[in-house]
Design an enzyme around this catalytic site. Structure first.
Site, PDB file in Angstrom:
ATOM      1  N   ASP A 148       3.046  12.794   3.606  1.00 17.14           N
ATOM      2  CA  ASP A 148       1.834  12.285   4.228  1.00 17.14           C
ATOM      3  C   ASP A 148       0.891  13.475   4.441  1.00 17.14           C
ATOM      4  O   ASP A 148       1.312  14.635   4.345  1.00 17.14           O
ATOM      5  CB  ASP A 148       2.205  11.635   5.564  1.00 17.14           C
ATOM      6  CG  ASP A 148       0.998  11.113   6.304  1.00 17.14           C
ATOM      7  OD1 ASP A 148       0.086  10.581   5.650  1.00 17.14           O
ATOM      8  OD2 ASP A 148       0.958  11.243   7.540  1.00 17.14           O
ATOM      9  N   PHE A 176      -7.715  -3.960  13.815  1.00 13.70           N
ATOM     10  CA  PHE A 176      -7.511  -3.073  12.667  1.00 13.70           C
ATOM     11  C   PHE A 176      -6.080  -3.221  12.170  1.00 13.70           C
ATOM     12  O   PHE A 176      -5.154  -3.363  12.960  1.00 13.70           O
ATOM     13  CB  PHE A 176      -7.756  -1.614  13.070  1.00 13.70           C
ATOM     14  CG  PHE A 176      -7.403  -0.614  12.009  1.00 13.70           C
ATOM     15  CD1 PHE A 176      -8.341  -0.202  11.084  1.00 13.70           C
ATOM     16  CD2 PHE A 176      -6.121  -0.092  11.918  1.00 13.70           C
ATOM     17  CE1 PHE A 176      -8.017   0.716  10.105  1.00 13.70           C
ATOM     18  CE2 PHE A 176      -5.780   0.822  10.935  1.00 13.70           C
ATOM     19  CZ  PHE A 176      -6.739   1.227  10.021  1.00 13.70           C
ATOM     20  N   LYS A 193     -16.420  -0.894  12.508  1.00 18.74           N
ATOM     21  CA  LYS A 193     -16.227   0.448  11.955  1.00 18.74           C
ATOM     22  C   LYS A 193     -15.013   0.412  11.045  1.00 18.74           C
ATOM     23  O   LYS A 193     -14.056  -0.349  11.286  1.00 18.74           O
ATOM     24  CB  LYS A 193     -16.031   1.488  13.070  1.00 18.74           C
ATOM     25  CG  LYS A 193     -14.748   1.316  13.874  1.00 18.74           C
ATOM     26  CD  LYS A 193     -14.601   2.398  14.933  1.00 18.74           C
ATOM     27  CE  LYS A 193     -13.279   2.225  15.695  1.00 18.74           C
ATOM     28  NZ  LYS A 193     -13.106   3.184  16.778  1.00 18.74           N
ATOM     29  N   GLY A 212      -3.835   7.991   3.391  1.00 22.37           N
ATOM     30  CA  GLY A 212      -4.783   6.898   3.551  1.00 22.37           C
ATOM     31  C   GLY A 212      -6.223   7.360   3.557  1.00 22.37           C
ATOM     32  O   GLY A 212      -7.141   6.545   3.630  1.00 22.37           O
ATOM     33  N   ASP A 213      -6.433   8.668   3.478  1.00 22.78           N
ATOM     34  CA  ASP A 213      -7.798   9.213   3.512  1.00 22.78           C
ATOM     35  C   ASP A 213      -8.531   8.960   2.203  1.00 22.78           C
ATOM     36  O   ASP A 213      -7.928   8.675   1.165  1.00 22.78           O
ATOM     37  CB  ASP A 213      -7.759  10.717   3.792  1.00 22.78           C
ATOM     38  CG  ASP A 213      -7.574  10.997   5.270  1.00 22.78           C
ATOM     39  OD1 ASP A 213      -7.885  10.109   6.072  1.00 22.78           O
ATOM     40  OD2 ASP A 213      -7.114  12.096   5.621  1.00 22.78           O
ATOM     41  N   ASP A 256       4.548   5.935   7.813  1.00 16.39           N
ATOM     42  CA  ASP A 256       5.375   6.688   6.870  1.00 16.39           C
ATOM     43  C   ASP A 256       6.835   6.227   6.877  1.00 16.39           C
ATOM     44  O   ASP A 256       7.643   6.729   6.096  1.00 16.39           O
ATOM     45  CB  ASP A 256       5.337   8.189   7.208  1.00 16.39           C
ATOM     46  CG  ASP A 256       3.931   8.750   7.214  1.00 16.39           C
ATOM     47  OD1 ASP A 256       3.175   8.418   6.285  1.00 16.39           O
ATOM     48  OD2 ASP A 256       3.577   9.493   8.147  1.00 16.39           O
TER      49      ASP A 256
END
EC number: 7.6.2.1
Length: 1312
Positions: free
Chosen positions: A513, A658, A681, A796-797, A941
Site C-alpha cells: 500500500d 463514503f 467531495k 487508491g490515490d 489492505d
C-alpha cells in the site's frame, strides 16, 4: 397476543403411565411442562415443552411465561391428536422424564387418555437446526424473545473438559500422519513374530512427543477456561421488572436493556438507546475488536435518546427490532426499529459491539441485539486460514517418497529373506527349528514387517518437533530485535505466527500500500484551488515561486478564538479572500465544515478536539476551522457551525456515505434561510463525471491545478455542490426512508438514489493534502530491488500522485529504459497498450503466453499452472489506473497483464479497490508460483494481506486492522529490509541446513541396517544396541543440530544488509529442494557403506592384545554406533559457519553424554538390576580399551569426511557461490567498528575499560561492516527494553568465541 396469568393446578406422573384427554369448555389453554424429576411445584425457567389449546396446534415454546393466540372457539372434549413440534432447546435430556400438567383456571379434566403424547416425546430427541435468516425481538419481553431461542450471552472458547480432553486430544494428534505411522509401528513391535526391537524404542519417543503436545494443549485450554469463566461472571446492570439489578454477563438475554458506565466493557452487541452525553453520543474504544486505540463515536436515535436514564420510561419501552442474522461484518449493520407505528433505520453508528470499552461517557443504556456466540466479536474469532510454507509442502512430498523408498527397501530384504531361507535356512534348522507350518513365504512376509520397524528411522518422529522449535526460536529473534523497534510509538516488531519464518527468505514479489505504508499518513492541508484560483504557494515581486521553509512567515489566526494553534499555512491571500466575503471561498470552507463524519469534543469552552475516522478528514475540517468555518457539534438531525464568528445550525436531511466503490461523500442540508443544498467531495474522476456541463471551463483550470498538486505528491479531493428543489427533495426523502428501512436490497436501493441526486453538480474547487514519506523508504526499496525482489504498489490515490511517490521512493528511476502508462477505458484499448509494452520490452515474445500445467501437492492431486518468466534487458516500470486494471483483471486479459507486469521491475496500480488488491495478489500467486508478501496499514489492505503467502501489518495512523490480520508486524516500512534480508535469509538458511543434516544423519543410520541385513541372514537383527536406537534422535544428535539451526549465520546482519544479492539463492530454492534431497541420500549411502564395511573388516577375526576374541556382535555394534556418532558430529562441525558457546556445549556435551550413558548401561550394575534390558555387559570396557578400535574409528571418520572437504574445496575454487565470495571478502576486509555511543574520552581510555563501558552493540568482530547510513539507521529503544532486546537479534548466549569456515579451520577472534 397476551400473557397468561392466574391460578394453576398441577398433576405429575411418569411419562410411561400418563395418559391425557383434554376436556374443556373455556378458551383457556393447557401448558405441558417437562421436568427431570417429579415436581409438585412450578419452577420458573425455560422448561416449557409445549403448549396445547383446545385444538391440536402448538402455539409457543420456551419461557416461564407465554404469549400465544387464544383459540377462536372452544370445543368440549377436544383431544390432542397431533404431536406438537418442540424447539430443540426445550427438549429434555436423556433419563427418566416426568410430565407436569398445568391447568390454567377454567379447564376441566377427566379421563386420562394421552393420545399422541407418546409420539410427541418421540420427537424430543430429534434435533432440527434451522439457519437464522432474520432476527426479530422486542425490548423488555423475555418470554417472547425466548420463544425464538436466541443464544444467551455466555461464551465458550475452550475445546475440552476433564472427560473429553484425553480422547479428543489423542484423536487430533493421531490425525497427523507421522503420529499415526509411529503408533502403527509400535503395534507391530508388540507382535513377537515380527519385532526384533523392544517396544520402548518407538514408544518412548512417541509418548514424549504426544505428552509435550498434550501438555501444551492442556495449558492453552486451561487458560481459555479461566478466561471464559472470568468473562461470563462479570456483572452488569440489567433492567428487570422495572428495576436495575446486578446480573452476570452469561445470564443476559436478547431484548434485555442494560446500563453501562464509563470504562466498562460492552456486555453484548447493543443498540444504543440513550447516554449521559449531549446529543446522545457515546465514545468507545475498539482496541479488542480491531486494535484501534483512537475513540469512535456512536449516536443514538433521537426517539430513544429521549428516554434518558429514567427506568420507568425504559421499562415501558416496547420497541420491536428486526435486523440481520448474526455475522462477522464489523463495519456493517442493517436493521429497523418499530416504535409507536413508526419505523426507524438502524446502522452501524447506532450499535455498540461486544469487546468495545466505554470511554469519556458517564453512562449509557443499550438494548441487547446479539449475545454470546452470536456477537460479532465471537463470530470473528473463527479459525483463520492456515498458511504453510513451500518447505512444508516439499516435506510432505518427500515424506511420501520416503515411505515409498522404505517399502522398496523392505521388499528387497523380504525377497532376500525368502531366497536365504530356501538356500541356506535348512542348515540352521538343527539349532533354530522352524515353527510348524512356517515356510519361506511366511518368513519372508514377517521379515517385511520386521524391517518396516527397524528401518522406520528414515521418517524420524523428532523431525517435526525440531522444526517447530527452530521456527519458534527464529520468531523470538524477530520479537527481540531492537533494530526493528520504534521508540516513538514504543512499538517492537512482532512475529504473530511461528510457521512462516523460512518463507521470509524466499520472497519474490512485494505488494505494498502507499498511504501509511510508504508515507506517514499524517496529513496537513497544503494547497487548494477555489473557483479556478490556486492558493498555497508564495511568489516574489518578479513572479518567481518562493520556497517555503521553517523560517517562512506563517498566517496569524489569533483573531479566531477557535482556531487550532498547530495549523500552519503561509498564503495570506486565501485568508484575505475569505474575510472579504468571497462567496465561492466561503462555500468552499462551508462544505469542508459540513461534509464529513468527524465528531467534535469540547471539554472546555473554546478547546475543540476532533475525532476523525481518517487523517484526511481531520486535516480538511481543521483547515475550515482556522479559516473561519468552525464545526462545533452534530446531532442525527442537525449540524452546528460557527461561520465567521456567527453560529449557524443546519438541518441535516441526509448523509450519503463514503465507501470504496462510491469514492465520494455527500450531505444534504437546509440552511436557516430554508435553502436546500447538497455538498459533495470525492475523487476527481468520480466528481468530474457528475458535473454540470456549464463547469467545463472551470474544470479545465482546476484539472491543471490538480495535476500540479499530484506532481508534488499531494493527495487531492474535488469539491462540488448542488441546490435542490423543495418538492423534489420531499419525494426523494420518502424514497430514501423506504430504502434505508428495507431489509432486502437496502444497499442497491440506496446506491440508485444516490446516483440520481448526485448529478449536475457545480464545481467549487479542489484540496491538496500533504502526506510525507516515512524515513528510510527510498533506501529500503533500493536494497530490496538489488535482492531481485519486484515491488508492486497498489494504491487508491490518483495516477499523478502515485507516480510522484514512485520517483520519490526510488521505485521509478530516470535510468529506467521506459515507464509505461496504461490509461485506456476499453478492454480493446487496454489489451493494445499491454501488447505494445510487452513487445517493446521483448520483441521476440510469443503472442500467446506459455502456460505450463503440472501436478503438485500431496499425492499430486493439485493441478497448477505456471507462466514462464520472459527475459528482458534493462529495467522498465508500469503504471496502470483503476479503470484499465478492472478490464485487465478480466479472464481474457489477466494473463496479458501478468506477462507485461512481470517483465517490469516496478508496477504501480492507481485508484485500486481493496478487492482488486487481493485479485492482483492472487493472479501472481496462481500463475508465477513465486512467494509473495503484502504489506499495508489499513482495513482496506486486509484482503491483500490475507491473500499473500505472507502478510505484514504496519501499526500506523489507520488503526490495527492490518496488524490483526497479518503474520508479522512492525511500525515502519524500512524494517522490512531487515525482516527479509537478515531474519528471513537466516531462517531459510538455518531450516535448509537443518533438513539436509537431519535427513543425512537418519538415512546414514538406517542404511547401515540395510547393509547388515545381508550378513545376518535377513533375520531383521539390529546392528545397534536397542538403547542407542532409542536415544540417537532424542539425546545424542538432537541438541547439536538444534544449536546449529538456531544460531548459525553465514555472514552477520550488517553484511547481509550490505549485500542484498545474498538473498537470491532463497528465491531459487537452491539450499533445499528435491535435487538436494537426492544428494543427501547419495551422501548417506556412501557414508553408510564406510560406516559398516570398515568396522566390519577391521573387526573380522580380530583379537585383543591378550589374545582374547573381540569379533562378537556386541563389540561390532558398539564400534559401528560410535563411528556413526563421531562422523555425524564432525559433519555438523563442517556445516556450522558461526560458533557460539552454546554450539560448543551441545556438540561436546552430546559426545560426552554418549560415552557416559554407554559406559553406564554396559556396566555390571545395570546388568544385575535389569538383566533383560541391558545385555551388553562389559562390552564398552572390553572394546574401548583397544588401540585398534580407536584406529578404526579414526580411519572410518577420515574416509567419511575427507571426500566432503575435498568436494567443497574444489567447488569453492571453481564455482564459488555469492555466499562464498562475500565470506571471502569478509575475511579480507576487516572494516573499522562504528563510533561508540559514549564520548571518546570514556570509550578509548583503555582496552579493558572500553569493554566495560561500551554497550553490546559496540563490540565488533573482524569483518563487521560500518553502520547503516544515517537515514536508514534504526532508532534505539529506551533503556527499559535494551536489557531484553539483543543488538544483533541473537540471544546473549550466541556471542561468538570463534568462527569456523566451511573447511573447518578456526579463526581466533579478538576485540578490535
Amino acid at each position: 397476543m397476551r400473557s397468561l396469568t392466574g391460578c394453576v393446578t398441577y398433576l405429575t406422573a411418569p411419562i410411561t403411565t400418563l395418559k391425557l384427554a383434554l376436556i374443556g369448555c373455556s378458551r383457556s389453554p393447557v401448558l405441558l411442562f417437562y421436568s427431570p424429576r417429579p415436581a409438585p411445584f412450578y419452577h420458573p425457567g425455560p422448561k416449557i415443552a409445549a403448549v396445547f389449546t383446545q385444538g391440536p396446534e402448538l402455539l409457543a415454546v420456551g419461557g416461564s411465561q407465554l404469549f400465544l393466540h387464544e383459540p377462536e372457539t372452544s370445543a368440549a372434549g377436544a383431544s390432542v391428536t397431533t404431536p406438537p413440534v418442540v424447539h430443540p432447546a426445550c427438549r429434555p435430556s436423556c433419563g427418566p422424564v416426568f410430565l407436569s400438567l398445568i391447568f390454567v383456571s377454567g379447564v376441566r379434566y377427566g379421563e386420562l387418555n394421552m393420545g399422541s403424547v407418546t409420539s410427541f416425546f418421540g420427537g424430543l430427541c430429534r434435533k432440527e437446526v434451522k439457519k437464522e435468516e432474520e432476527r426479530l425481538f422486542r425490548a423488555n419481553d423475555r418470554p417472547y424473545n425466548l420463544s425464538y431461542q436466541y443464544a444467551n450471552n455466555a461464551i465458550r472458547t475452550s475445546k475440552y473438559n476433564v472427560f473429553t480432553f484425553l480422547p479428543l486430544n489423542l484423536f487430533e494428534q493421531f490425525r497427523r500422519l507421522a503420529n499415526a505411522y509411529f503408533m502403527f509401528l509400535m503395534v507391530l513391535q508388540l507382535i513377537p513374530q515380527i519385532s526384533s526391537l523392544s517396544w520402548f524404542t518407538t514408544a518412548v519417543p512417541l509418548v514424549l512427543v504426544l505428552s509435550i503436545t498434550a501438555v501444551k494443549d492442556a495449558s492453552d485450554d486451561i487458560n481459555r477456561h479461566t478466561s471464559d469463566k472470568q468473562v461470563n461472571n462479570r456483572m452488569v446492570n440489567v433492567l428487570i421488572d422495572g428495576e436495575l439489578k446486578k446480573e452476570k454477563w452469561m445470564n443476559v438475554q436478547v431484548g434485555d436493556i442494560i446500563k453501562l458506565e464509563s470504562n466498562q466493557f460492552v456486555t453484548a452487541d447493543l443498540m444504543l438507546l440513550s447516554s449521559s452525553e449531549p446529543l446522545n453520543l457515546v465514545y468507545v474504544e475498539t482496541a479488542e475488536l480491531d486494535g484501534e486505540t483512537n475513540l469512535k463515536v456512536k449516536q443514538a436515535l433521537t426517539v430513544t435518546g429521549d428516554l434518558g436514564d429514567s427506568t420507568d420510561l425504559l421499562a415501558h419501552f416496547n420497541g420491536e427490532v428486526r435486523c440481520e442474522p448474526p455475522n462477522n461484518r464489523l463495519d456493517k449493520f442493517k436493521g429497523t426499529l418499530s416504535l409507536d407505528g413508526q419505523t426507524y433505520s438502524l446502522d452501524n453508528d447506532k450499535v455498540l459491539l461486544r469487546g468495545c470499552t466505554l470511554r469519556n461517557t458517564e453512562w449509557c443504556f443499550g438494548l441487547v441485539i446479539f449475545g454470546g456466540p452470536d456477537t460479532k466479536l465471537m463470530q470473528n474469532s473463527g479459525k483463520t486460514t492456515f498458511k504453510r510454507t513451500s518447505i512444508d509442502h516439499l516435506m510432505n512430498v518427500l515424506v511420501l517418497w520416503i515411505f515409498g523408498f522404505l517399502a522398496s527397501m523392505c521388499a528387497i530384504l523380504a525377497i532376500g529373506s525368502a531366497i536365504w531361507e530356501v538356500r541356506e535356512g535348512s542348515v540352521f534348522t538343527v539349532f533354530l527349528p522352524r515353527d510348524p507350518g512356517v515356510g519361506a513365504g511366511l518368513t519372508s512376509f514377517l521379515s517385511f514387517w520386521s524391517y518396516v520397524i527397524i528401518l522406520n528411522t528414515v521418517v524420524p518422529i523428532s523431525l517435526y518437533v525440531s522444526v517447530e522449535i527452530i521456527r519458534l526460536g527464529n520468531s523470538f529473534y524477530i520479537d527481540w530485535d531492537r533494530k526493528m523497534y520504534y521508540p516513538k510509538n514504543d512499538t517492537p516488531a512482532h512475529a504473530r505466527t511461528t510457521t512462516l519464518n523460512e518463507e521470509l527468505g524466499q520472497i519474490k514479489y512485494i505488494f505494498s500500500d502507499k498511504t501509511g505504508t510508504l508515507t506517514q499518513n499524517i496529513m496537513a492541508f497544503n494547497k487548494c484551488s477555489i473557483n479556478g484560483k490556486a492558493y498555497g504557494e508564495l511568489f516574489d515581486f518578479s513572479g518567481q515561486r518562493v520556497e517555503i521553509t521553517e523560517k517562512t512567515e506563517k498566517l496569524d489566526f489569533s483573531s479566531n478564538q477557535l482556531a487550532d494553534p498547530k495549523f500552519i499555512f503561509h498564503d495570506h491571500s486565501l485568508l484575505e479572500t475569505v474575510k472579504e466575503g468571497n462567496p465561492e471561498a466561503q462555500d468552499f470552507f462551508r462544505l469542508l465544515a459540513l461534509c464529513h463524519t468527524v465528531m467534535p469534543e469540547e471539554k472546555k469552552e473554546g478547546e475543540l478536539y476532533y475525532q476523525a475516522q481518517s487523517p484526511d478528514e481531520g486535516a480538511l475540517v481543521t483547515a475550515a476551522r482556522n479559516f473561519g468555518f468552525v464545526f462545533r457539534s452534530r446531532t442525527p438531525e442537525s449540524i452546528t457551525a460557527m461561520e465567521m464568528g456567527k453560529q449557524v445550525t443546519y438541518e441535516l436531511l441526509a448523509v450519503l456515505d463514503f465507501n470504496n466503490v462510491r469514492k465520494r461523500m455527500s450531505v444534504i442540508v437546509r440552511s436557516p434561510e430554508g435553502k436546500l443544498t447538497l455538498y459533495c467531495k470525492g475523487a476527481d474522476t468520480i466528481i468530474y463525471e457528475r458535473l454540470h456541463p456549464s463547469c467545463n471551463k472551470l474544470k479545465e483550470v482546476t484539472t491543471g491545478h490538480l495535476n500540479e498538486y499530484a506532481g508534488d505528491g499531494l493527495r487531492t479531493l474535488v469539491l462540488a455542490y448542488k441546490d435542490l428543489d423543495e418538492d423534489y427533495m420531499d419525494k426523494w426523502r420518502k424514497r430514501h426512508h423506504e430504502a434505508s428501512t428495507a431489509m432486502d436490497g437496502r444497499e442497491e436501493m440506496l446506491d440508485e438514489l444516490y446516483e440520481e441526486i448526485e448529478k449536475d453538480l457545480q464545481l467549487l474547487g479542489a484540496t491538496a493534502v500533504e502526506d510525507k514519506l516515512q524515513d528510510g523508504v527510498p533506501q529500503t526499496i533500493e536494497q530490496l530491488a538489488k535482492a531481485d525482489i519486484k515491488i508492486w504498489v497498489l494504491t487508491g490515490d490518483k495516477q499523478e500522485t502515485a507516480e510522484n511517490i514512485g520517483y520519490s521512493c526510488n521505485m521509478l528511476r530516470e535510468e529506467m529504459k521506459e515507464i509505461f502508462v496504461m490509461a485506456a477505458n476499453t478492454p480493446e484499448g487496454v489489451k493494445e497498450e499491454l501488447v505494445n509494452a510487452r513487445r517493446k520490452m521483448c520483441p521476440e515474445s510469443a503472442d500467446e503466453p506459455s502456460v505450463i500445467s503440472s501436478r503438485a501437492g500431496l499425492f499430486w492431486l493439485q493441478k497448477i499452472e505456471r507462466v514462464e518468466d520472459e527475459k528482458v534487458e534493462g529495467e522498465y516500470g508500469l503504471v496502470i489506473n483503476g479503470h484499465s486494471l478492472a478490464f485487465a483483471l478480466e479472464k481474457d486479459l489477466h494473463l496479458e497483464l501478468l506477462r507485461t507486469a512481470c517483465m517490469c521491475q516496478t508496477v504501480i496500480c492507481c485508484r485500486v479497490t481493496p478487492l482488486q488488491k487481493a485479485q492482483v495478489v492472487q493472479l501472481v500467486k496462481k500463475y508465477k508460483q513465486a512467494i509473495t508478501l503484502a504489506i499495508g496499514d489499513g482495513a482496506n489492505d486486509v484482503s491483500m494481506i490475507k491473500a499473500a503467502h505472507i502478510g505484514v501489518g504496519i501499526s500506523g495512523q489507520e488503526g490495527m486492522q492490518a496488524v490483526l490480520s497479518s503474520d508479522y508486524s512492525f511500525a515502519q516500512f524500512r524494517y522490512l529490509q531487515r525482516l527479509l534480508l537478515v531474519h528471513g535469509r537466516w531462517s531459510y538458511l538455518r531450516m535448509c541446513k537443518f533438513l539436509q543434516y537431519f535427513f543425512y544423519k537418519n538415512f546414514t543410520f538406517t542404511f547401515v541396517h540395510f547393509w547388515y541385513a545381508f550378513f545376518c541372514g535377513f533375520s531383521a537383527q539390529t546392528v545397534y544396541d536397542e538403547w542407542f536406537i532409542t536415544l540417537y534422535n532424542l539425546v545424542y544428535t538432537a541438541l547439536p543440530v538444534l544449536g546449529m539451526s538456531l544460531f548459525d549465520q553465514d555472514v552477520n546482519d550488517r553484511w547481509s544488509s550490505q549485500y542484498p544479492q545474498l538473498y537470491t539463492p532463497g528465491q531459487l530454492n537452491l539450499y533445499f529442494s528435491k535435487k538436494m534431497f537426492v544428494r543427501c541420500m547419495l551422501h548417506s549411502c556412501y557414508s553408510s557403506l564406510i560406516l559398516f564395511f570398515i568396522p566390519w573388516a577391521a573387526m573380522y577375526d580380530t583379537v585383543r592384545d591378550d589374545g582374547k576374541d573381540i569379533a562378537d556382535y556386541q563389540s561390532f555394534a558398539l564400534l559401528a554406533q560410535t563411528c556413526l556418532l563421531i562422523v555425524m558430529s564432525v559433519q555438523l562441525c563442517l556445516d556450522t559457519f558461526y560458533w557460539t558457546a552454546v554450539n560448543q556445549f551441545f556438540v561436546w556435551g552430546s559426545l560426552a553424554s554418549y560415552f557416559a550413558i554407554t559406559l553406564t548401561m554396559y556396566s555390571n550394575g545395570m546388568f544385575l538390576i535389569f538383566t533383560s534390558s541391558f545385555p551388553f555387559i562389559g562390552t564398552a570396557r572390553n572394546s574401548l580399551t583397544q588401540p585398534n578400535v580407536w584406529l578404526t574409528i579414526f580411519l572410518t571418520s577420515l574416509l567419511c569426511i575427507l571426500p566432503v572437504v575435498a568436494y567443497r574445496f574444489i567447488v569453492l575454487q571453481l564455482r564459488p557461490t555469492i555466499n562464498d565470495k562475500v565470506r571471502h571478502k569478509l575475511r579480507k576486509e576487516a572494516l573499522p567498528a562504528p563510533a561508540p555511543r559514549r564520548p571518546p574520552h570514556q570509550a578509548y581510555q583503555h582496552p579493558t575499560l572500553r569493554l566495560r563501558l561500551l554497550p553490546r552493540s559496540g563490540l565488533r568482530r573482524p569483518g563487521d561492516v560500518p553502520p547503516l547510513p544515517a537515514e536508514a539507521a534504526p532508532e534505539e529503544p529506551p533503556p527499559v527494553l535494551s536489557d531484553r532486546l539483543s543488538s544483533g537479534s541473537e540471544p546473549a548466549a550466541a556471542l561468538p568465541h570463534h568462527r569456523r569456515g566451511s573447511g573447518g579451520c578456526s579463526e581466533p577472534v579478538g576485540w578490535r
